[in-house]
Design a protein around this motif. Structure first.
Motif, PDB file in Angstrom:
ATOM      1  N   UNK A 160     -13.987  -9.033 -12.453  1.00 33.91           N
ATOM      2  CA  UNK A 160     -14.225  -8.624 -11.069  1.00 33.91           C
ATOM      3  C   UNK A 160     -12.915  -8.232 -10.380  1.00 33.91           C
ATOM      4  N   UNK A 161     -11.871  -9.012 -10.597  1.00 34.87           N
ATOM      5  CA  UNK A 161     -10.562  -8.677  -9.997  1.00 34.87           C
ATOM      6  C   UNK A 161     -10.047  -7.345 -10.523  1.00 34.87           C
ATOM      7  N   UNK A 162     -10.166  -7.136 -11.818  1.00 32.76           N
ATOM      8  CA  UNK A 162      -9.725  -5.868 -12.397  1.00 32.76           C
ATOM      9  C   UNK A 162     -10.526  -4.710 -11.830  1.00 32.76           C
ATOM     10  N   UNK A 163     -11.838  -4.896 -11.724  1.00 31.86           N
ATOM     11  CA  UNK A 163     -12.696  -3.850 -11.166  1.00 31.86           C
ATOM     12  C   UNK A 163     -12.299  -3.540  -9.728  1.00 31.86           C
ATOM     13  N   UNK A 164     -12.090  -4.564  -8.918  1.00 27.02           N
ATOM     14  CA  UNK A 164     -11.697  -4.351  -7.520  1.00 27.02           C
ATOM     15  C   UNK A 164     -10.352  -3.647  -7.424  1.00 27.02           C
ATOM     16  N   UNK A 165      -9.409  -4.008  -8.279  1.00 30.15           N
ATOM     17  CA  UNK A 165      -8.095  -3.356  -8.286  1.00 30.15           C
ATOM     18  C   UNK A 165      -8.224  -1.891  -8.670  1.00 30.15           C
ATOM     19  N   UNK A 166      -8.995  -1.630  -9.704  1.00 30.51           N
ATOM     20  CA  UNK A 166      -9.200  -0.253 -10.162  1.00 30.51           C
ATOM     21  C   UNK A 166      -9.880   0.576  -9.067  1.00 30.51           C
ATOM     22  N   UNK A 215      -9.574   4.758  -4.935  1.00 29.57           N
ATOM     23  CA  UNK A 215      -9.841   5.248  -3.566  1.00 29.57           C
ATOM     24  C   UNK A 215      -8.552   5.603  -2.832  1.00 29.57           C
ATOM     25  N   UNK A 216      -7.477   4.864  -3.087  1.00 27.95           N
ATOM     26  CA  UNK A 216      -6.179   5.215  -2.496  1.00 27.95           C
ATOM     27  C   UNK A 216      -5.731   6.581  -3.007  1.00 27.95           C
ATOM     28  N   UNK A 217      -5.846   6.796  -4.296  1.00 27.65           N
ATOM     29  CA  UNK A 217      -5.454   8.076  -4.891  1.00 27.65           C
ATOM     30  C   UNK A 217      -6.349   9.202  -4.388  1.00 27.65           C
ATOM     31  N   UNK A 218      -7.620   8.930  -4.240  1.00 24.02           N
ATOM     32  CA  UNK A 218      -8.550   9.944  -3.740  1.00 24.02           C
ATOM     33  C   UNK A 218      -8.196  10.341  -2.309  1.00 24.02           C
ATOM     34  N   UNK A 219      -7.923   9.345  -1.464  1.00 22.61           N
ATOM     35  CA  UNK A 219      -7.524   9.646  -0.069  1.00 22.61           C
ATOM     36  C   UNK A 219      -6.203  10.420  -0.046  1.00 22.61           C
ATOM     37  N   UNK A 220      -5.276  10.041  -0.907  1.00 21.80           N
ATOM     38  CA  UNK A 220      -3.991  10.747  -0.989  1.00 21.80           C
ATOM     39  C   UNK A 220      -4.216  12.195  -1.403  1.00 21.80           C
ATOM     40  N   UNK A 221      -5.068  12.383  -2.396  1.00 23.13           N
ATOM     41  CA  UNK A 221      -5.372  13.744  -2.862  1.00 23.13           C
ATOM     42  C   UNK A 221      -5.978  14.591  -1.733  1.00 23.13           C
ATOM     43  N   UNK A 266       2.988  18.992  -4.468  1.00 26.98           N
ATOM     44  CA  UNK A 266       2.389  19.197  -5.795  1.00 26.98           C
ATOM     45  C   UNK A 266       2.657  17.980  -6.684  1.00 26.98           C
ATOM     46  N   UNK A 267       3.875  17.447  -6.622  1.00 27.19           N
ATOM     47  CA  UNK A 267       4.199  16.238  -7.392  1.00 27.19           C
ATOM     48  C   UNK A 267       3.329  15.064  -6.944  1.00 27.19           C
ATOM     49  N   UNK A 268       3.181  14.930  -5.629  1.00 27.02           N
ATOM     50  CA  UNK A 268       2.345  13.839  -5.092  1.00 27.02           C
ATOM     51  C   UNK A 268       0.891  14.025  -5.525  1.00 27.02           C
ATOM     52  N   UNK A 271      -3.748  12.547  -8.950  1.00 22.87           N
ATOM     53  CA  UNK A 271      -4.729  12.937  -9.974  1.00 22.87           C
ATOM     54  C   UNK A 271      -4.621  12.026 -11.200  1.00 22.87           C
ATOM     55  N   UNK A 272      -3.384  11.723 -11.613  1.00 30.55           N
ATOM     56  CA  UNK A 272      -3.190  10.825 -12.752  1.00 30.55           C
ATOM     57  C   UNK A 272      -3.743   9.434 -12.461  1.00 30.55           C
ATOM     58  N   UNK A 273      -3.499   8.958 -11.265  1.00 26.90           N
ATOM     59  CA  UNK A 273      -4.027   7.641 -10.876  1.00 26.90           C
ATOM     60  C   UNK A 273      -5.544   7.667 -10.850  1.00 26.90           C
ATOM     61  N   UNK A 274      -6.112   8.753 -10.337  1.00 29.18           N
ATOM     62  CA  UNK A 274      -7.572   8.866 -10.305  1.00 29.18           C
ATOM     63  C   UNK A 274      -8.147   8.895 -11.718  1.00 29.18           C
ATOM     64  N   UNK A 275      -7.436   9.512 -12.642  1.00 32.67           N
ATOM     65  CA  UNK A 275      -7.909   9.571 -14.028  1.00 32.67           C
ATOM     66  C   UNK A 275      -7.824   8.187 -14.684  1.00 32.67           C
ATOM     67  N   UNK A 276      -6.710   7.492 -14.472  1.00 31.91           N
ATOM     68  CA  UNK A 276      -6.544   6.160 -15.075  1.00 31.91           C
ATOM     69  C   UNK A 276      -7.516   5.136 -14.496  1.00 31.91           C
ATOM     70  N   UNK A 277      -7.914   5.339 -13.246  1.00 31.65           N
ATOM     71  CA  UNK A 277      -8.793   4.378 -12.566  1.00 31.65           C
ATOM     72  C   UNK A 277     -10.101   5.043 -12.125  1.00 31.65           C
ATOM     73  N   UNK A 278     -10.502   6.048 -12.866  1.00 26.58           N
ATOM     74  CA  UNK A 278     -11.656   6.856 -12.496  1.00 26.58           C
ATOM     75  C   UNK A 278     -12.989   6.123 -12.585  1.00 26.58           C
ATOM     76  N   UNK A 279     -14.003   6.843 -12.236  1.00 25.65           N
ATOM     77  CA  UNK A 279     -15.351   6.288 -12.200  1.00 25.65           C
ATOM     78  C   UNK A 279     -15.811   5.836 -13.581  1.00 25.65           C
ATOM     79  N   UNK A 280     -15.362   6.522 -14.640  1.00 24.06           N
ATOM     80  CA  UNK A 280     -15.741   6.125 -15.995  1.00 24.06           C
ATOM     81  C   UNK A 280     -15.121   4.775 -16.357  1.00 24.06           C
ATOM     82  N   UNK A 281     -13.899   4.518 -15.897  1.00 29.87           N
ATOM     83  CA  UNK A 281     -13.254   3.222 -16.151  1.00 29.87           C
ATOM     84  C   UNK A 281     -13.951   2.139 -15.329  1.00 29.87           C
TER      85      UNK A 281
END
Length: 176
Positions: free
Chosen positions: A93-99, A104-110, A131-133, A138-148
């Protein structure tokens, strides 16, 4: 005519042991089992008593110390499994909440960067920085995406189901 060997099927009694209990030799008992020979009367009386005891066992009597000890071990093991399961659930549960939080932080940033990139007054230098940001987001969203997240949700549901099964088994064991 072949006779059924009650003791061999319901108890761990060998032909040798049965012959000793009845005070007959093994071949006498073996031939009696297959219906080719009769037993002496005193052996028949002992056999009748043994059958009465075996029948009483099948009808259910008081639990022996060994049975109580085994049930205690089962309950101990089930409680250990339940505790281990609880720890795994908390960790998952903690891992899920962190992910989810990082996603969501990465999504808002994007989204924020997309809005800024549409501004025509931003310099080329800032466009490169944005572009770097955006790439980091995008990388963070991929690592912590909906599939994960789905993977952790399935793990959590599986652990919750396992917990129900363990508690049901413990309740069944307690009531037995």
């Amino acid at each position: 005519m072949r006779k059924k060997n009650i003791f061999k099927e319901t108890l761990l009694v060998s032909q040798e042991d049965m012959a000793l209990l009845l005070h007959v030799n093994k071949s006498q008992w073996a031939m009696f089992e297959i219906g080719e020979r009769d037993l002496p009367n005193d052996a028949k009386l002992k056999l009748a008593k043994l059958l009465a005891v075996a029948t009483a066992l099948q009808e259910g009597q008081q639990k022996t110390d060994q049975e109580i000890l085994q049930e205690g071990k089962i309950n101990e093991l089930l409680n250990k499994y339940i505790n281990d399961n609880y720890i795994k659930q908390l960790s998952t549960l903690r891992k899920l909440e962190t992910i989810q939080r990082k996603y969501h932080e990465a999504l808002r940033t994007h989204h924020f960067i997309c809005l800024l990139q549409n501004d025509n007054e931003i310099s080329t230098k800032h466009q490169t920085l944005l572009q770097d940001m955006s790439n980091k987001a995008k990388n963070t969203m991929e690592r912590h995406g909906l599939h994960v997240q789905l993977d952790y949700e399935v793990k959590l549901k599986t652990l919750q189901y396992e917990e129900k099964l363990l508690k049901k088994r413990l309740k069944k064991s307690d009531s037995a």
